[in-house]
Design an enzyme around this catalytic site. Structure first.
Site, mmCIF file in Angstrom:
data_model
loop_
_atom_site.group_PDB
_atom_site.id
_atom_site.type_symbol
_atom_site.label_atom_id
_atom_site.label_comp_id
_atom_site.label_asym_id
_atom_site.label_seq_id
_atom_site.Cartn_x
_atom_site.Cartn_y
_atom_site.Cartn_z
ATOM 1 N N THR A 209 -13.945 12.110 -5.580
ATOM 2 C CA THR A 209 -14.373 11.173 -4.539
ATOM 3 C C THR A 209 -14.869 9.848 -5.115
ATOM 4 O OG1 THR A 209 -16.575 12.190 -4.571
ATOM 5 C CG2 THR A 209 -15.002 13.022 -2.945
ATOM 6 N N GLY A 213 -17.480 4.753 -1.493
ATOM 7 C CA GLY A 213 -18.265 3.704 -0.841
ATOM 8 C C GLY A 213 -17.591 2.346 -0.884
ATOM 9 N N CYS A 214 -17.049 1.990 -2.044
ATOM 10 C CA CYS A 214 -16.334 0.718 -2.165
ATOM 11 C C CYS A 214 -15.142 0.678 -1.218
ATOM 12 C CB CYS A 214 -15.837 0.527 -3.596
ATOM 13 S SG CYS A 214 -17.106 0.573 -4.872
#
Length: 265
Positions: A209, A213-214
């Site tokens: 994963t 967030g980016c």
């Protein structure tokens, strides 16, 4: 020959991930996948792989300003996304630049890497709170970043509402609290203090994963550049990143990246 029309333009202001899973590299991959033209202002260089961050070096403020002005003054932008800004000096310089941009701004207040490596100096937190967050159309903190910025610790889904309120107190128009670290289904809360949108998706049993967030923040910026309202943009970004997580793949000996090109495979 017919001249092609340029797609919407999105600028990422962030650090580089040499492993290609997060940072500028993830941002540009997500933007391409979602049909916008990605451009970049590099703020820092990291030596990074699937095992963690082995080193980080921020760029001079003058270099960041020059990149930003070069892109914005000539090409223009329909949205901007910020990521790793490293220091108070860089946060304040970027905030000053964003104040005159006139386009939606997605602020991903990057504090630590997926592996727990610090990517923002503790001395920069006040600058993020009081200079950068007030400029955000949408802020996209994860639970660790919420705690870092506000002191609010989210243990269960019901805590997300309190976390959203604490971040909104710093002035962003909207906040998207990423609840991916909670147990159960992957639930995020989008709020502007009046409207609430609970974004839910199944949790995929996949450890790869890196860059989540980016990727989410960049997908959100891409949708805003295409003219979507914030709630619709957030839903589309959530759907895209959920597919990218499901298809995340192993690289190296540690945590691999999400698959930015999952829709093409």
């Amino acid at each position: 020959m017919r001249r092609s029309t340029a797609p919407p333009r999105v600028l990422t202001v962030a650090g580089s991930d040499s492993g290609g899973g997060a940072g500028i590299q993830a941002d540009l991959k997500a933007m391409l996948a979602l049909g916008v033209h990605g451009m970049s202002v590099l703020t820092a260089v990291t030596a990074q792989n699937s095992l963690g961050v082995q080193g980080a070096w921020e760029l001079p403020v003058d270099a960041v300003r020059a990149q930003f002005r070069s892109v914005v003054d000539d090409i223009g932008v329909q949205a901007v996304k910020t990521g790793m800004l490293a220091s108070a000096e860089l946060v304040e310089a970027v905030a000053e630049l964003l104040a005159g941009v006139g386009a939606p701004v997605v602020v991903d207040p990057v504090g630590v890497s997926k592996h727990g490596d610090p990517l923002l100096a503790s001395s920069a937190l006040d600058s993020v709170r009081h200079k950068l967050l007030p400029l955000a159309t949408v802020a996209t903190p994860n639970l660790d970043e919420v705690a870092q910025l506000t002191g609010v610790r989210v243990e269960v889904e019901a805590d997300l509402r309190r976390a959203a309120g604490a971040v909104l107190d710093f002035g962003p128009r909207w906040v998207l609290i990423k609840g991916g670290h909670l147990r159960g289904e992957a639930v995020d809360l989008l709020s502007d203090g009046e409207e609430e949108h609970w974004l839910r998706a199944p949790r995929h049993d996949n450890r790869h994963t890196h860059g989540t967030g980016c990727t989410l923040a960049s997908a959100l910026a891409a949708q805003l550049a295409r003219g979507e309202r914030v709630p619709a943009a957030a839903r589309a970004a959530k759907a895209y990143v959920t597919g990218a997580i499901e298809r995340g793949f192993a690289l190296g000996e540690g945590i691999g990246p999400v698959d930015h090109g999952w829709r093409w495979r």
